[in-house]
Design a protein around this motif. Structure first.
Motif, PDB file in Angstrom:
ATOM      1  N   LYS A 168      47.382  20.076 -23.510  1.00 27.85           N
ATOM      2  CA  LYS A 168      48.740  19.572 -23.335  1.00 27.85           C
ATOM      3  C   LYS A 168      49.778  20.683 -23.273  1.00 27.85           C
ATOM      4  CE  LYS A 168      49.624  18.876 -28.284  1.00 27.85           C
ATOM      5  NZ  LYS A 168      50.043  17.892 -29.327  1.00 27.85           N
ATOM      6  N   ASP A 169      49.424  21.869 -23.757  1.00 24.64           N
ATOM      7  CA  ASP A 169      50.381  22.985 -23.779  1.00 24.64           C
ATOM      8  C   ASP A 169      50.092  24.026 -22.700  1.00 24.64           C
ATOM      9  OD1 ASP A 169      51.721  21.908 -26.030  1.00 24.64           O
ATOM     10  OD2 ASP A 169      50.207  22.780 -27.363  1.00 24.64           O
ATOM     11  N   SER A 170      49.164  23.739 -21.813  1.00 24.58           N
ATOM     12  CA  SER A 170      48.852  24.667 -20.729  1.00 24.58           C
ATOM     13  C   SER A 170      50.056  24.849 -19.810  1.00 24.58           C
ATOM     14  CB  SER A 170      47.672  24.118 -19.919  1.00 24.58           C
ATOM     15  OG  SER A 170      47.546  24.767 -18.686  1.00 24.58           O
ATOM     16  N   GLU A 171      50.130  26.009 -19.173  1.00 18.52           N
ATOM     17  CA  GLU A 171      51.194  26.239 -18.190  1.00 18.52           C
ATOM     18  C   GLU A 171      51.096  25.236 -17.051  1.00 18.52           C
ATOM     19  OE1 GLU A 171      53.232  30.019 -15.813  1.00 18.52           O
ATOM     20  OE2 GLU A 171      51.112  30.101 -16.387  1.00 18.52           O
ATOM     21  N   SER A 193      44.761  16.725 -19.240  1.00 16.34           N
ATOM     22  CA  SER A 193      45.038  17.227 -20.584  1.00 16.34           C
ATOM     23  C   SER A 193      43.774  17.424 -21.414  1.00 16.34           C
ATOM     24  CB  SER A 193      46.010  16.288 -21.311  1.00 16.34           C
ATOM     25  OG  SER A 193      46.359  16.814 -22.577  1.00 16.34           O
ATOM     26  N   ASP A 234      48.373  13.770 -18.234  1.00 16.02           N
ATOM     27  CA  ASP A 234      47.918  13.447 -19.588  1.00 16.02           C
ATOM     28  C   ASP A 234      46.612  12.655 -19.560  1.00 16.02           C
ATOM     29  OD1 ASP A 234      50.082  14.754 -20.651  1.00 16.02           O
ATOM     30  OD2 ASP A 234      51.254  12.927 -21.017  1.00 16.02           O
ATOM     31  N   THR A 258      52.982  21.340 -16.820  1.00 15.35           N
ATOM     32  CA  THR A 258      54.331  21.045 -16.295  1.00 15.35           C
ATOM     33  C   THR A 258      54.300  21.144 -14.789  1.00 15.35           C
ATOM     34  OG1 THR A 258      55.357  21.986 -18.261  1.00 15.35           O
ATOM     35  CG2 THR A 258      56.745  21.743 -16.311  1.00 15.35           C
TER      36      THR A 258
END
Length: 339
Positions: free
Chosen positions: A326-329, A321, A317, A332
Motif C-alpha cells: 500500500k505504500d509503494s511508489e 496492493s 487496492d 499512487t
C-alpha cells in the motif's frame, strides 16, 4: 452484451504443473476469444477510416524515454470518426493479457472463468464511458510480441496490457497519458546467488519476452558493457509468463521483466523472489492507432476521472496492493502531463 465465460479447471497457481496448465489454457483461449461478440459483429475494429496516420505524437528524434509518457494529447469528450465508429459497432475491442496474475488473468479459483485484474478493470471503465455499459467490451488475448501489430492492423481498438510508453513505440502507435509507474527488475530462484541487475548475472541465462522493454534493456546494456559479456540473453519467449515456466523448469537462471509483473509472479510461486531494486523508471499507457486522436483524447479524459473519483485507487487496492504494498511508489496514480 454480457461477456461469455470460460470455465477454469485449475486449482492454485504455484508450481510447474499449474504454470504449464495455464500456458496450455492460454493457447486455447486465444482461439476462444473474443469473450463478448455482439450479434452481427463481423468486421475488424474501426481505426482511422483508412486515413494516413498523422504525426500526433512526438517522433523519436525529439523524444527521450525519460519523458515519453508526457507526449499524449490533452483530454477531451469530443467525438471524432474513431469514437463514432466504435459507438456504431456497439462494442469496444481491447487487446489484453490473460495470464498475468492480478493484471489480466483467468482466475482458476473463480468458477465463472471471467478475466480479472487491474488492466481488465481499466478496460471496463473505458467501455463504460464510451458506450454506457462496462460489459460492452470484446477482449482479445494478445501475446507480448503482438501488441503493436494488433493495433496497427486494426485487430483491436486499443491494447491495455502492461505496455510501457517508449519513444520507439510512439513511432508506431499512439499512447494515452500514463496510468501506472513501474520499472525493470530481476526475478530468480529464492536460493539463487543472483543479487540483482549486476555482475551476479555473469554466465547466467536470462529470459525476457520478445518485443518487451526488458529485452531492449538487456540488449543495449550487454552492448554497452553494463551487463557482463558472459550473460546469455538469447532466451526469449512470445509471452512474458513463459519466462516463469522456463525458470521453474531450470531452462533459464533469471527473468528480467517489469517489477509489477515480477511481484505478481513471486506471489504465484514462493520458490522465486525479486532480486535487487528496479533499475529503470517506466510508465504503462493505453496504446491506440496513430491518427485516432479523438479516441486518445477520450481515453485521457477517462483516466482523469478514474484518478479523481477513486476508481484507480480502488482497483489498485484490490489487485496490486497485496503484491506491491500500500505504500509503494506505484500505489499512487502517475500525474499526467500533456504535450
Amino acid at each position: 452484451m454480457r461477456a461469455r465465460r470460460l470455465r477454469a479447471g485449475l486449482r492454485g497457481w504455484g508450481g510447474v504443473g499449474a504454470m504449464a496448465a495455464v500456458c496450455a489454457l492460454a493457447l486455447a483461449w486465444i482461439l476462444l476469444l473474443p469473450l463478448a461478440r455482439p450479434h452481427g459483429a463481423g468486421g475488424a475494429p474501426a481505426g482511422d477510416g483508412g486515413q494516413t496516420a498523422r504525426a500526433t505524437q512526438a517522433r523519436a528524434g525529439s523524444c527521450t524515454d525519460a519523458d515519453a509518457q508526457n507526449r499524449s494529447l490533452p483530454p477531451s469528450a469530443a467525438e471524432g470518426a474513431t469514437v463514432r465508429a466504435i459507438k456504431e459497432r456497439g462494442y469496444l475491442s481491447v487487446g489484453v493479457d490473460q495470464n498475468s496474475y492480478r493484471w489480466g488473468y483467468l482466475n482458476p479459483n473463480n468458477a465463472s472463468g471471467a478475466l480479472e485484474g487491474f488492466d481488465i478493470d481499466l478496460a471496463h471503465r473505458i467501455a463504460r464511458d464510451l458506450l454506457g455499459d462496462a460489459d460492452k467490451v470484446q477482449f482479445r488475448a494478445i501475446p507480448t510480441n503482438e501488441r503493436v501489430p494488433a493495433i496497427r492492423s486494426g485487430r483491436v481498438d486499443m491494447v491495455v496490457r502492461t505496455m510501457t510508453i517508449t519513444c520507439d513505440r510512439l513511432e508506431q502507435v499512439a499512447f494515452s497519458a500514463p496510468y501506472f509507474l513501474t520499472g525493470q527488475q530481476v526475478l530468480a530462484p529464492r536460493t539463487s546467488a543472483v543479487t540483482g541487475y549486476d555482475g551476479s548475472l555473469a554466465g547466467r541465462r536470462i529470459c525476457s519476452a520478445e518485443g518487451s522493454t526488458a529485452y531492449d534493456h538487456l540488449s543495449a546494456d550487454k552492448k554497452s558493457g553494463r551487463l557482463p559479456a558472459s550473460t546469455d540473453i538469447s532466451t526469449t519467449v512470445p509471452n512474458q509468463l513463459d519466462c516463469l515456466v522456463r525458470l521453474q523448469l531450470g531452462e533459464c537462471d533469471a527473468v528480467v521483466t517489469d517489477g509489477a509483473l515480477a511481484a505478481s509472479q513471486a506471489a504465484q510461486d514462493p520458490t522465486v523472489a525479486l532480486k535487487g531494486d528496479t533499475f529503470t523508471r517506466e510508465y504503462y499507457g493505453v496504446a491506440m492507432k496513430l491518427g485516432a486522436d479523438d479516441l486518445v483524447r477520450r481515453v485521457n479524459r477517462v483516466l482523469e476521472d478514474y484518478r479523481k473519483d477513486g476508481g484507480w485507487k480502488a482497483s489498485y487496492d484490490k489487485w496490486l496492493s497485496p503484491t506491491l504494498g500500500k505504500d509503494s511508489e506505484s500505489a499512487t496514480p502517475p500525474a499526467a502531463s500533456y504535450r
